[in-house]
Design a protein around this motif. Structure first.
Motif, PDB file in Angstrom:
ATOM      1  N   LYS A 168      41.668  43.812  35.083  1.00 59.07           N
ATOM      2  CA  LYS A 168      41.584  42.772  36.122  1.00 59.07           C
ATOM      3  C   LYS A 168      42.336  43.197  37.382  1.00 59.07           C
ATOM      4  O   LYS A 168      41.825  43.078  38.493  1.00 59.07           O
ATOM      5  CB  LYS A 168      42.148  41.455  35.582  1.00 59.07           C
ATOM      6  CG  LYS A 168      42.145  40.330  36.595  1.00 59.07           C
ATOM      7  CD  LYS A 168      42.757  39.071  36.020  1.00 59.07           C
ATOM      8  CE  LYS A 168      42.818  38.003  37.086  1.00 59.07           C
ATOM      9  NZ  LYS A 168      43.823  37.012  36.856  1.00 59.07           N
ATOM     10  N   ARG A 169      43.542  43.699  37.227  1.00 63.32           N
ATOM     11  CA  ARG A 169      44.327  44.129  38.383  1.00 63.32           C
ATOM     12  C   ARG A 169      43.637  45.265  39.139  1.00 63.32           C
ATOM     13  O   ARG A 169      43.652  45.321  40.360  1.00 63.32           O
ATOM     14  CB  ARG A 169      45.729  44.552  37.937  1.00 63.32           C
ATOM     15  CG  ARG A 169      46.632  43.384  37.625  1.00 63.32           C
ATOM     16  CD  ARG A 169      47.925  43.852  36.939  1.00 63.32           C
ATOM     17  NE  ARG A 169      48.863  42.775  36.784  1.00 63.32           N
ATOM     18  CZ  ARG A 169      48.791  41.842  35.831  1.00 63.32           C
ATOM     19  NH1 ARG A 169      47.805  41.876  34.962  1.00 63.32           N
ATOM     20  NH2 ARG A 169      49.697  40.878  35.752  1.00 63.32           N
ATOM     21  N   GLN A 171      40.317  45.943  39.143  1.00 62.93           N
ATOM     22  CA  GLN A 171      39.099  45.451  39.789  1.00 62.93           C
ATOM     23  C   GLN A 171      39.400  44.605  41.017  1.00 62.93           C
ATOM     24  O   GLN A 171      38.643  44.627  41.984  1.00 62.93           O
ATOM     25  CB  GLN A 171      38.251  44.665  38.786  1.00 62.93           C
ATOM     26  CG  GLN A 171      37.607  45.549  37.749  1.00 62.93           C
ATOM     27  CD  GLN A 171      36.870  44.795  36.671  1.00 62.93           C
ATOM     28  OE1 GLN A 171      37.189  43.642  36.362  1.00 62.93           O
ATOM     29  NE2 GLN A 171      35.881  45.435  36.075  1.00 62.93           N
ATOM     30  N   GLU A 172      40.519  43.881  40.982  1.00 62.46           N
ATOM     31  CA  GLU A 172      40.912  43.064  42.127  1.00 62.46           C
ATOM     32  C   GLU A 172      41.687  43.865  43.172  1.00 62.46           C
ATOM     33  O   GLU A 172      42.122  43.322  44.177  1.00 62.46           O
ATOM     34  CB  GLU A 172      41.738  41.864  41.654  1.00 62.46           C
ATOM     35  CG  GLU A 172      40.930  40.878  40.832  1.00 62.46           C
ATOM     36  CD  GLU A 172      41.771  39.743  40.269  1.00 62.46           C
ATOM     37  OE1 GLU A 172      43.024  39.773  40.381  1.00 62.46           O
ATOM     38  OE2 GLU A 172      41.164  38.819  39.695  1.00 62.46           O
ATOM     39  N   ASP A 174      44.655  44.989  43.040  1.00 63.33           N
ATOM     40  CA  ASP A 174      45.992  44.415  43.129  1.00 63.33           C
ATOM     41  C   ASP A 174      47.041  45.509  42.862  1.00 63.33           C
ATOM     42  O   ASP A 174      47.839  45.419  41.943  1.00 63.33           O
ATOM     43  CB  ASP A 174      46.127  43.267  42.121  1.00 63.33           C
ATOM     44  CG  ASP A 174      47.405  42.475  42.306  1.00 63.33           C
ATOM     45  OD1 ASP A 174      48.041  42.590  43.373  1.00 63.33           O
ATOM     46  OD2 ASP A 174      47.777  41.746  41.358  1.00 63.33           O
TER      47      ASP A 174
END
Length: 189
Positions: A168-169, A171-172, A174
């Motif tokens: 998630k991090r 892909q975002e 972040d």
């Protein structure tokens, strides 16, 4: 499912770091995973085995012995897991529980033979797959081990959750990239 997640993680990393493949070991073989489980005397979660079947930790790069590609930790190969686990068991497995640390999610011991290290940072900090949790913990949780265990932090309730958090991090976006290392903005690992 972890195999797919880690393939996606490696894909996202490769988009940011063009030379990642130079530090990634090929996938572990079924015989390497079998040896790992036999040596550790435990059954590893399926998601953890799928991760090892995607890539078997990192290898030496350039002159610095271990160059992480995510955070400050480098991922251990099955051979390195066995080596560190064996050393920690030899040194600390027969120690009494620590009275000054109240058991909660993590056992209040210096080391448990059911703690499986899978990353390392300068032999001072490791991410641990915990197969022997404390009274309020969950078998398979991931925690950050610090030398001396004066500070403990649950990172995820399972290896799958840990993996999804990383994906998630990535892909975002972040994170920041410095010195060919992806550093998450919240210092996740």
């Amino acid at each position: 499912m972890s195999s797919y997640i880690w393939k996606q993680i490696l894909h996202e990393v490769e988009k940011s770091l063009d030379d990642t493949q130079s530090c990634i070991n090929p996938p572990a073989s079924n015989s390497q995973i079998y040896l790992l489980e036999q040596t550790l005397n435990c059954s590893l979660p399926g998601t953890f085995k799928e991760y090892l079947l995607t890539f078997n930790g990192q290898r030496l790069v350039n002159t610095y012995p271990y160059t992480p590609f995510l955070g400050v930790h480098y991922f251990l190969s099955s051979k390195d897991i066995i080596e560190i686990w064996t050393t920690m068991n030899t040194l600390f497995n027969r120690e009494e529980p620590l009275e000054w640390i109240e058991e909660n999610k993590i056992k209040s011991v210096i080391w448990s033979d059911k703690w499986i290290p899978f990353t390392d940072f300068e032999s001072q900090q490791r991410l641990i797959l915990d197969l022997n949790p404390g009274k309020n913990g969950i078998s398979g949780q991931i925690f950050l081990y610090h030398s001396g265990m004066d500070y403990q932090e649950i990172v995820a309730d399972s290896f799958e959750e840990f993996s999804l958090n990383i994906l998630k991090r990535l892909q975002e976006k972040d994170y920041a990239t410095t010195d060919h290392i992806i550093r998450f903005n919240d210092d996740y690992i």
